[in-house]
Enzyme design. Structure first.
Site, mmCIF file in Angstrom:
data_model
loop_
_atom_site.group_PDB
_atom_site.id
_atom_site.type_symbol
_atom_site.label_atom_id
_atom_site.label_comp_id
_atom_site.label_asym_id
_atom_site.label_seq_id
_atom_site.Cartn_x
_atom_site.Cartn_y
_atom_site.Cartn_z
ATOM 1 N N CYS A 2 0.854 -1.180 0.000
ATOM 2 C CA CYS A 2 0.000 0.000 0.000
ATOM 3 C C CYS A 2 0.893 1.235 0.000
ATOM 4 O O CYS A 2 2.061 1.173 0.359
ATOM 5 C CB CYS A 2 -0.949 0.081 1.175
ATOM 6 S SG CYS A 2 -2.004 -1.343 1.386
ATOM 7 N N ARG A 27 3.583 -0.523 -5.032
ATOM 8 C CA ARG A 27 3.398 -1.119 -3.701
ATOM 9 C C ARG A 27 2.005 -1.694 -3.491
ATOM 10 O O ARG A 27 1.698 -2.241 -2.436
ATOM 11 C CB ARG A 27 3.634 -0.062 -2.635
ATOM 12 C CG ARG A 27 5.084 0.325 -2.588
ATOM 13 C CD ARG A 27 5.351 1.203 -1.414
ATOM 14 N NE ARG A 27 6.762 1.203 -1.164
ATOM 15 C CZ ARG A 27 7.316 1.016 0.018
ATOM 16 N NH1 ARG A 27 6.578 0.794 1.062
ATOM 17 N NH2 ARG A 27 8.604 1.033 0.152
ATOM 18 N N TRP A 74 -3.139 -2.488 -1.454
ATOM 19 C CA TRP A 74 -2.947 -3.920 -1.701
ATOM 20 C C TRP A 74 -3.768 -4.607 -0.617
ATOM 21 O O TRP A 74 -3.421 -4.559 0.570
ATOM 22 C CB TRP A 74 -1.471 -4.286 -1.575
ATOM 23 C CG TRP A 74 -1.173 -5.729 -1.918
ATOM 24 C CD1 TRP A 74 -0.984 -6.235 -3.171
ATOM 25 C CD2 TRP A 74 -1.029 -6.826 -1.011
ATOM 26 N NE1 TRP A 74 -0.723 -7.582 -3.089
ATOM 27 C CE2 TRP A 74 -0.750 -7.977 -1.786
ATOM 28 C CE3 TRP A 74 -1.103 -6.959 0.374
ATOM 29 C CZ2 TRP A 74 -0.545 -9.229 -1.227
ATOM 30 C CZ3 TRP A 74 -0.907 -8.211 0.942
ATOM 31 C CH2 TRP A 74 -0.626 -9.324 0.139
ATOM 32 N N ASN A 100 -1.609 2.139 6.078
ATOM 33 C CA ASN A 100 -0.880 0.962 5.587
ATOM 34 C C ASN A 100 -0.610 0.055 6.776
ATOM 35 O O ASN A 100 -0.321 0.556 7.864
ATOM 36 C CB ASN A 100 0.496 1.345 5.029
ATOM 37 C CG ASN A 100 0.415 2.115 3.748
ATOM 38 O OD1 ASN A 100 -0.643 2.265 3.166
ATOM 39 N ND2 ASN A 100 1.559 2.625 3.305
ATOM 40 N N GLY A 101 -0.596 -1.249 6.555
ATOM 41 C CA GLY A 101 -0.271 -2.174 7.639
ATOM 42 C C GLY A 101 -1.471 -3.014 8.017
ATOM 43 O O GLY A 101 -2.498 -3.013 7.324
ATOM 44 N N GLU A 470 15.721 -18.671 -8.864
ATOM 45 C CA GLU A 470 15.354 -17.282 -9.131
ATOM 46 C C GLU A 470 14.665 -17.169 -10.495
ATOM 47 O O GLU A 470 13.668 -16.457 -10.658
ATOM 48 C CB GLU A 470 16.609 -16.396 -9.065
ATOM 49 C CG GLU A 470 16.423 -14.964 -9.533
ATOM 50 C CD GLU A 470 15.326 -14.184 -8.789
ATOM 51 O OE1 GLU A 470 14.833 -14.660 -7.756
ATOM 52 O OE2 GLU A 470 14.934 -13.113 -9.285
ATOM 53 N N LYS A 474 10.928 -15.736 -11.281
ATOM 54 C CA LYS A 474 10.679 -14.608 -12.194
ATOM 55 C C LYS A 474 9.632 -14.974 -13.227
ATOM 56 O O LYS A 474 8.702 -14.214 -13.484
ATOM 57 C CB LYS A 474 12.010 -14.236 -12.855
ATOM 58 C CG LYS A 474 12.194 -12.817 -13.171
ATOM 59 C CD LYS A 474 12.700 -11.937 -12.042
ATOM 60 C CE LYS A 474 12.029 -12.117 -10.731
ATOM 61 N NZ LYS A 474 12.684 -11.533 -9.600
ATOM 62 N N GLU A 477 6.065 -15.389 -11.560
ATOM 63 C CA GLU A 477 5.388 -14.240 -10.949
ATOM 64 C C GLU A 477 4.866 -13.239 -11.965
ATOM 65 O O GLU A 477 3.916 -12.516 -11.669
ATOM 66 C CB GLU A 477 6.268 -13.541 -9.904
ATOM 67 C CG GLU A 477 7.407 -12.735 -10.452
ATOM 68 C CD GLU A 477 8.216 -12.030 -9.364
ATOM 69 O OE1 GLU A 477 7.633 -11.496 -8.428
ATOM 70 O OE2 GLU A 477 9.455 -12.021 -9.481
ATOM 71 N N HIS A 493 13.310 -38.445 -9.335
ATOM 72 C CA HIS A 493 12.833 -39.056 -8.088
ATOM 73 C C HIS A 493 11.366 -38.738 -7.814
ATOM 74 O O HIS A 493 10.918 -38.837 -6.678
ATOM 75 C CB HIS A 493 13.717 -38.621 -6.915
ATOM 76 C CG HIS A 493 15.116 -39.136 -7.041
ATOM 77 N ND1 HIS A 493 15.448 -40.457 -6.850
ATOM 78 C CD2 HIS A 493 16.267 -38.516 -7.393
ATOM 79 C CE1 HIS A 493 16.741 -40.633 -7.055
ATOM 80 N NE2 HIS A 493 17.265 -39.463 -7.389
ATOM 81 N N LYS A 588 5.226 -4.557 -4.398
ATOM 82 C CA LYS A 588 6.638 -4.451 -4.027
ATOM 83 C C LYS A 588 6.699 -4.058 -2.558
ATOM 84 O O LYS A 588 5.824 -3.378 -2.065
ATOM 85 C CB LYS A 588 7.284 -3.350 -4.873
ATOM 86 C CG LYS A 588 8.789 -3.372 -4.809
ATOM 87 C CD LYS A 588 9.365 -3.315 -6.178
ATOM 88 C CE LYS A 588 10.858 -3.506 -6.158
ATOM 89 N NZ LYS A 588 11.239 -4.737 -6.845
HETATM 90 C C1 F6R Z 1 10.368 -11.112 -6.592
HETATM 91 C C2 F6R Z 1 10.422 -10.109 -5.546
HETATM 92 C C3 F6R Z 1 10.163 -10.545 -4.152
HETATM 93 C C4 F6R Z 1 11.131 -9.825 -3.188
HETATM 94 C C5 F6R Z 1 10.792 -10.191 -1.741
HETATM 95 C C6 F6R Z 1 11.772 -9.581 -0.766
HETATM 96 O O1 F6R Z 1 10.662 -10.561 -7.838
HETATM 97 O O2 F6R Z 1 10.645 -8.950 -5.793
HETATM 98 O O3 F6R Z 1 10.290 -11.917 -4.024
HETATM 99 O O4 F6R Z 1 12.423 -10.196 -3.498
HETATM 100 O O5 F6R Z 1 9.493 -9.748 -1.438
HETATM 101 O O6 F6R Z 1 11.813 -8.202 -0.871
HETATM 102 P P1 F6R Z 1 13.015 -7.378 -0.281
HETATM 103 O O7 F6R Z 1 14.232 -7.738 -1.029
HETATM 104 O O8 F6R Z 1 12.633 -5.939 -0.479
HETATM 105 O O9 F6R Z 1 13.131 -7.740 1.174
#
Ligand code: F6R
Length: 593
Positions: A2, A27, A74, A100-101, A470, A474, A477, A493, A588
């Site tokens: 948020c 966010r 969010w 937020n929160g 990773e 990617k 997501e 397995h 994010k």
């Molecule tokens: C994936 C992604 C998330 C963040 C995770 C941790 O592309 O961005 O998996 O990596 O939420 O976020 P940070 O690094 O900000 O603690």
């Protein structure tokens, strides 16, 4: 998670609030709203399910507002509807809030204090604003009422609140969720991230947990939850509004992928100097008998590679933990542990919880983050910054490579081999540049082999497996293709049962000691109908391989394989027609547990 913006006294608040919300949309982007108040106490409230662009036409640009608060959401409590969008009002309409929160005890509070109140939303936030109205009836000032309410809340909050009977005051408070005050030329702003504020100022004042702020257009008063006044100096951020623009790029994600060579160069400039990493930090790591790396998501994935480097290059035992597990189920610690928190945002609630536990135990820690003054940076003993500029796309890209580079510098400084590393990283930088120049090839692979599949696999061994994790994250997501990463030898397995005619299996083969074994495993899945896509280092290539990488030092090959994974994911999502920067259900900076 948020985003909050607010302002008092500044000119054209509508434009600040809307631009700020656009900046914060990464966010959370389920719904958005803005409340504007003028000097006569008239309120204009607009909110909607959907994005900030859906809110824009609902805002009265002519309204002569002196105060404004805005929010992009969010959803946590209550689905993404207009009713649940912020701002929320108290029953009489006197108080208006954005938050937020998560308030953990909101049901209990509603039950204890707000029995007769009819709620208009399903949010935890509405409980806060209704409580403020209730307590204001028996308090001398709104500050007193707010302090009473804040003292009752369990959980996390950053909030901004207006009282329509006081059109010259804006209130803000924070607990475990980020919030800043911006000092603008003609008034003050509040924002949950400096990114939203740099359009008006680069001077900010931190609000700490458990503080309440009262703003007028020319004054700031900060107090703690007992009502004692707190003095705080401002600080400057070195961000400009221009650095936040997408420029020629259709999506931030592509811009951020392409920024990686330059980011690596900047990291080398900063960390190749002798004094870049303090002796205190180096001593703390040297004295430790075991390194515990704690992180989430992409940062967790980069932690795996650095764990391997810690052990191989610095001969330092290391283990890696998911923050949300570590916080509640800490492993048996060694005699002299040292903790490394990796977090692009520096605000991730799960990582912060784990850090609080480490602090309670009295251990030293390092945060590796992209955001100066972020919560995890302030609360750890040491910080190393990534220096790669803001990462706006929800899918993290340049932060991963930057985390590897910064950890690489730490590890090589411990091992006394910084010059070698700088030289090797320069080779990586050139190889990444070449991959980026070749991106049309990856676009073709994405279109031909990935667009129509419901699922896919990444396989590899050793470091190739670690990067596979990773790359799978990617792809899933942003393209919503169910993608799993497997150590190549493990597939047979059990999981090999999922391979069908045409299932894409992307094999990373850059590690000479295990490439032949991965190739055998690939043959096993091909024999069952899999469509093989291979990403190999030049020294290991065969005529049938798909993507050939430059031959950089073996342990640094993750820098290349991850960039290929990023570009494959980007072009798959792009050609599926998705909003690459804002994938569904995500946000994010995950500031709730
Ligand atoms: C994936 C992604 C998330 C963040 C995770 C941790 O592309 O961005 O998996 O990596 O939420 O976020 P940070 O690094 O900000 O603690």
């Amino acid at each position: 998670m948020c985003g909050i913006v607010g302002s008092i006294g500044i000119s054209a608040p509508q434009s600040y609030l809307l631009k700020g919300l656009h900046r914060l949309e990464y966010r959370g982007y389920d719904s958005a709203g803005i409340a504007l108040l003028n000097g006569n106490g008239e309120l204009k409230l607009a909110k909607t399910a959907g994005k900030v662009s859906d809110l824009e036409p609902l805002i009265d640009q002519e309204f002569d507002a002196s105060i404004g608060i805005g929010h992009t959401r969010w959803a946590t409590h209550g689905s993404a509807t207009t009713e649940n969008a912020h701002p929320h009002q108290s029953a009489s309409g006197r108080f208006v809030i954005v938050h937020n929160g998560v308030i953990d005890n909101y049901l209990e509070l509603a039950d204890t204090y707000l029995k007769g109140v009819t709620f208009r939303s399903a949010t935890d936030t509405e409980v806060i604003v209704q409580l403020v109205e209730l307590f204001a009836q028996t308090s001398d000032t709104v500050e007193d009422a707010l302090l009473k309410v804040l003292n009752l809340l369990d959980g996390s909050y950053a909030l901004a609140l207006i009282d329509i009977t006081e059109p010259d005051k804006l209130y803000a408070a924070k607990q475990k969720s980020p919030m800043l005050i911006g000092v603008a030329e003609d008034g003050f702003i509040v924002c949950s991230d400096a990114l939203a504020g740099v359009q008006r100022t680069n001077e900010f004042i931190e609000i700490h947990d458990g503080e309440l702020v009262a703003l007028t257009s020319n004054d700031v008063t900060i107090s703690d939850l007992e009502g004692n006044t707190v003095e705080r100096e401002s600080f400057k951020v070195d961000l400009t509004d221009d650095t936040l623009d997408k420029g020629i790029y259709p999506f931030y994600m592509l811009k951020e992928i392409e920024e990686q060579p330059i980011a690596l160069r900047r990291i080398s400039e900063v960390y190749s100097h002798e004094e870049a990493i303090s002796n205190e930090l180096l001593e703390a790591v040297k004295e430790a008998d075991r390194i515990y790396i704690v992180a989430c998501g992409t940062s967790y994935n980069s932690g795996f590679v650095s764990k391997s480097w810690f052990e191989r290059i610095a001969q330092k035992p290391a283990e890696i933990h998911i923050a949300s597990e570590f916080a509640y189920d800490m492993p048996l610690l060694s005699q002299k542990p040292f903790f490394i928190f990796i977090s692009q945002s520096g605000e991730t609630a799960d990582s912060r919880h784990a850090l609080l536990r480490v602090n309670q135990l009295g251990y030293q820690s390092l945060t590796i983050t992209n955001v100066k003054n972020s919560t995890l940076s302030r609360e750890a003993t040491f910080t190393l910054l990534l220096h790669v500029g803001p990462e706006v796309a929800v899918a993290s890209t340049k932060a991963y490579t930057a985390q590897l580079a910064v950890l690489g510098y730490l590890i090589h400084t411990l091992a006394g081999s910084v010059d070698t590393f700088s030289h090797e990283l320069r080779q990586v930088e050139v190889a990444v540049e070449r991959l980026i120049a070749q991106q049309e090839d990856f676009e073709t692979i994405a279109e031909d082999d990935l667009l129509d599949t419901p699922n896919a696999f990444y396989i590899g061994r050793g470091l190739d497996h670690l990067v596979s994790m990773e790359n799978a994250l990617k792809l899933k997501e942003i393209s919503y293709i169910q993608t799993e990463a497997f150590p190549a030898g493990e597939l047979k397995h059990g999981t090999i049962a999922l391979i069908e005619e045409g299932t894409p299996v992307i094999a990373l083969m850059t590690q000479p000691n295990v490439a032949a074994q991965t190739r055998s495993n690939l043959e096993e899945v091909k024999a069952r109908g899999a469509k093989a896509i291979t990403i190999v280092s030049g020294d290991l290539k065969t005529a049938s391989d798909t993507i050939i990488l430059d031959e950089v030092p073996v342990y640094l090959r993750p820098f290349l394989t991850v960039v290929v994974g990023q570009l494959l994911a980007y072009y798959t999502a792009l050609h599926k027609g998705y909003n690459v920067d804002q994938p569904r259900n995500l946000a994010k900076s995950v500031t709730v547990e």
